[in-house]
Design a protein around this motif. Structure first.
Motif, PDB file in Angstrom:
ATOM      1  N   LEU A 173      80.010  69.909   4.232  1.00  0.00           N
ATOM      2  CA  LEU A 173      78.990  70.964   3.992  1.00  0.00           C
ATOM      3  C   LEU A 173      79.659  71.938   2.775  1.00  0.00           C
ATOM      4  O   LEU A 173      78.903  72.217   2.097  1.00  0.00           O
ATOM      5  N   GLY A 176      79.338  70.144  -0.426  1.00  0.00           N
ATOM      6  CA  GLY A 176      77.950  70.369  -0.589  1.00  0.00           C
ATOM      7  C   GLY A 176      77.883  71.505  -1.509  1.00  0.00           C
ATOM      8  O   GLY A 176      77.005  71.490  -2.491  1.00  0.00           O
ATOM      9  N   TYR A 177      78.379  72.541  -0.981  1.00  0.00           N
ATOM     10  CA  TYR A 177      78.331  73.927  -1.709  1.00  0.00           C
ATOM     11  C   TYR A 177      79.099  73.820  -3.007  1.00  0.00           C
ATOM     12  O   TYR A 177      78.656  74.396  -4.199  1.00  0.00           O
ATOM     13  N   ILE A 180      76.852  71.961  -5.576  1.00  0.00           N
ATOM     14  CA  ILE A 180      75.707  72.797  -6.243  1.00  0.00           C
ATOM     15  C   ILE A 180      75.973  73.488  -7.121  1.00  0.00           C
ATOM     16  O   ILE A 180      75.463  73.338  -8.525  1.00  0.00           O
ATOM     17  N   ILE A 363      70.812  70.688  -6.095  1.00  0.00           N
ATOM     18  CA  ILE A 363      71.454  71.546  -4.998  1.00  0.00           C
ATOM     19  C   ILE A 363      70.917  71.215  -3.688  1.00  0.00           C
ATOM     20  O   ILE A 363      71.638  70.860  -2.671  1.00  0.00           O
ATOM     21  N   SER A 366      72.777  67.806  -2.536  1.00  0.00           N
ATOM     22  CA  SER A 366      74.163  68.172  -2.208  1.00  0.00           C
ATOM     23  C   SER A 366      74.328  69.091  -0.764  1.00  0.00           C
ATOM     24  O   SER A 366      75.004  68.500   0.053  1.00  0.00           O
ATOM     25  N   ILE A 367      73.642  70.151  -0.459  1.00  0.00           N
ATOM     26  CA  ILE A 367      73.484  70.598   0.647  1.00  0.00           C
ATOM     27  C   ILE A 367      72.857  69.765   1.823  1.00  0.00           C
ATOM     28  O   ILE A 367      73.425  69.740   3.137  1.00  0.00           O
ATOM     29  N   GLY A 370      75.505  67.484   2.982  1.00  0.00           N
ATOM     30  CA  GLY A 370      76.537  68.099   3.804  1.00  0.00           C
ATOM     31  C   GLY A 370      76.042  68.416   5.214  1.00  0.00           C
ATOM     32  O   GLY A 370      76.889  68.398   6.201  1.00  0.00           O
ATOM     33  N   LEU A 371      75.054  68.862   5.146  1.00  0.00           N
ATOM     34  CA  LEU A 371      74.277  69.293   6.649  1.00  0.00           C
ATOM     35  C   LEU A 371      74.014  67.973   7.473  1.00  0.00           C
ATOM     36  O   LEU A 371      74.337  68.107   8.804  1.00  0.00           O
ATOM     37  N   THR A 422      74.374  64.113  -6.566  1.00  0.00           N
ATOM     38  CA  THR A 422      75.111  64.907  -6.010  1.00  0.00           C
ATOM     39  C   THR A 422      75.146  64.658  -4.420  1.00  0.00           C
ATOM     40  O   THR A 422      76.207  64.766  -3.880  1.00  0.00           O
ATOM     41  N   SER A 423      74.271  63.923  -4.014  1.00  0.00           N
ATOM     42  CA  SER A 423      74.330  63.374  -2.815  1.00  0.00           C
ATOM     43  C   SER A 423      75.542  62.480  -2.339  1.00  0.00           C
ATOM     44  O   SER A 423      76.451  62.503  -1.591  1.00  0.00           O
ATOM     45  N   THR A 426      79.097  63.882  -2.798  1.00  0.00           N
ATOM     46  CA  THR A 426      79.465  64.431  -1.452  1.00  0.00           C
ATOM     47  C   THR A 426      79.808  63.544  -0.440  1.00  0.00           C
ATOM     48  O   THR A 426      80.845  63.838   0.076  1.00  0.00           O
TER      49      THR A 426
END
Length: 549
Positions: A173, A176-177, A180, A363, A366-367, A370-371, A422-423, A426
């Motif tokens: 997570l 992920g930030y 971003i 964004i 990425s988030i 993480g989630l 971005t995924s 991460t």
């Protein structure tokens, strides 16, 4: 300090050394397991948020500077009359970033996280200042190179510091930030530079970063207390003792070998032919250096990078995946705006604005990753999906036409690639650090960022070589049989090679469409390379193992 005292009195973000513990080895394993796999939320005091903010800022400016020249290349080329060598403004930053990035992990273990982070802030600020006040192409390239050293440190150290601050089950997570800010910085580089170019001056885009980075460095110096790396058991350890632990020979061989290879990639096909003796010598020297580095590091007790880690299947394929994904990403961020400006006649500001929707979905990707990892503690299925989404985005870019499209149409083609990119970043980092012991997290992070930076440098260099070679060939072929004076045609071709706006501003009427067509075909050849790298990323994802989080 007993097991109970450590659990009760020590915040999760504080580094613990075996020297602090007086119990037996089995109980120490319980302690380290607790800090690696803690289920409780991270203790979030003011110091935590300040350091977190500094790491976010550092990642943002490092990513921003990797693409800040994306929309400035035509402007700088026209200003300094340097289109044939314009790629050096981008590659000089990426070149030094790639060369130095792998060593920051070990250096931070020896000298402490704080010292290395502050050093990176100072050196990055110095490079930006040179770019802002320099009045020649050479000074600009030198400033970009110095910034590259600091930018490489920003990327690596942010990930390492977060590994110290955050337990593994929440690492995805927080990564992920970070992504971003990395994604926003990468995508906003063009907008940021375009804004200053339109309303002020392109040099100011570099100067405004200086106070930001210096403030980040000061706050890091005041509030970052994660000083105990793998080697630095005490903050009070003498500087002489720390310096004695540095593998200077190995570090020099590694940095030099990477630099030579990246330099060869930067000039190959442009300044010198690929088949030339000079190019072969550069590549051979770089490869021999890396082979020597590998065997040298295997034989010493305190290597700058434990090369044995590359025998780990997950680390190897994750590193390779990062390598080609970085090629894909930076080629997109640099050459899609180039396509818009040279073929569709968009301004640098208009091109930058069209990058915004992609950054928004970066964004989300990425988030979201993480989630997902935090909830399900798995990542393999999501990794496969993300690589396929990224490849779809690359195909959409390849299918771009030479007809001017709306803001929405131009922007939409970047969304799948940015979302998937971005995924993937991460997930891959989590896969790598979950496959090794906690003490090796910093080194593994350096390996990943080293592959990412060399990939981005190599990708931009290869794409630039493809563009220059294809553009010249297309111009010659397009003007071959039009019945005009050869001297006139040769002058038109040379001007078209030097000035991306020549077709729209100064070219003769009969030559305009031929020049635009040549630029379009050259960009399409670059986009084929982008598609290729996306497919290799998909292949690598199948070999990355699912580790228990």
């Amino acid at each position: 300090m007993t097991t109970e005292q450590i659990f009760e009195d020590t915040p999760l973000y504080t580094s613990i050394s075996p020297a602090d513990y007086t119990g037996n080895s089995e109980e120490w394993n319980d302690v380290t397991s607790h800090f690696r796999n803690a289920k409780e939320p991270v203790k979030k005091d003011m110091r935590f948020y300040i350091i977190l903010g500094c790491m976010f800022i550092n990642v943002f400016v490092a990513a921003l500077d990797s693409t800040i020249v994306a929309t400035l290349l035509p402007v700088i080329a026209d200003d300094l009359q340097c289109l044939p060598v314009i790629s050096w403004i981008a590659t000089s930053y990426l070149l030094l970033c790639a060369a130095f990035q792998p060593v920051f992990g070990k250096f931070s273990d020896i000298f402490g996280r704080k010292s290395v982070c502050v050093f990176c802030s100072v050196i990055f600020s110095l490079g930006c200042l040179l770019c802002g006040i320099g009045n020649s192409f050479i000074v600009l390239v030198i400033g970009r190179a110095i910034s590259g050293i600091g930018g490489g440190g920003f990327n690596t150290m942010s990930a390492i510091v977060l590994s110290d601050l955050v337990p593994l089950n929440q690492r995805g997570l927080f990564q992920g930030y970070v992504n971003i800010f990395f994604g926003i910085g990468s995508a906003m580089g063009g907008v940021f530079a375009g804004f200053f170019q339109k309303y002020f001056n392109w040099r100011l885009a570099f100067i405004v970063q200086v106070p930001i980075c210096l403030i980040s460095g000061i706050l890091t110096f005041l509030y970052l207390n994660v000083e105990k790396g793998e080697e630095a058991e005490t903050v009070e350890e003498s500087l002489k003792s720390k310096v004695g632990k540095v593998d200077f020979y190995g570090s020099t061989v590694l940095v030099s070998s990477i630099f030579i290879l990246m330099f060869a990639a930067s000039i190959g096909g442009k300044s010198i032919p690929f088949q030339s003796i000079q190019f072969i010598v550069f590549v051979g020297a770089g490869l021999i250096g890396l082979i020597h580095f590998y065997y040298f590091e295997k034989g010493i007790s305190n290597p700058v990078i434990p090369v044995k880690l590359l025998k780990n299947k997950t680390i190897f394929w994750s590193s390779l995946g990062c390598w080609v994904l970085s090629m894909n990403t930076y080629c997109i961020l640099l050459y899609v705006p180039f396509f818009w400006e040279s073929v569709l006649n968009l301004s640098s500001y208009e091109s930058g604005v069209r990058l915004i929707p992609g950054s928004i979905f970066a964004i989300i990707g990425s988030i979201g990753a993480g989630l997902y990892i935090k909830k399900y503690k798995k990542y393999k299925k999501l990794l496969l999906i993300s690589t396929f989404v990224n490849s779809i985005g690359s195909f959409l870019i390849f299918l771009s036409s030479d007809k001017k499209k709306s803001f929405y149409t131009n922007s939409l083609i970047l969304i799948p690639g940015q979302f998937g990119m971005t995924s993937i970043i991460t997930i891959i980092l989590i896969a790598m650090i979950s496959s090794v012991n906690h003490s090796e997290h910093g080194l593994v992070t350096s390996i990943q960022y080293g592959f990412r930076s060399t990939g981005s440098t190599l990708g931009v260099s290869v794409a630039s070589a493809i563009l220059q070679s294809s553009l010249r060939k297309n111009l010659v072929n397009n003007f071959k049989d039009i019945g005009k004076n050869e001297d006139v045609i040769q002058k038109i071709i040379e001007k078209a090679l030097l000035d991306t706006t020549y077709a729209f501003n100064k070219a003769p009427e009969f030559a305009k469409q031929l020049i635009i067509s040549s630029y379009y075909s050259a960009c399409q050849d670059v986009f084929k390379f982008i598609v290729f790298t996306s497919l290799v990323t998909v292949i690598c994802s199948f070999f990355i193992e699912e580790n228990k989080l």
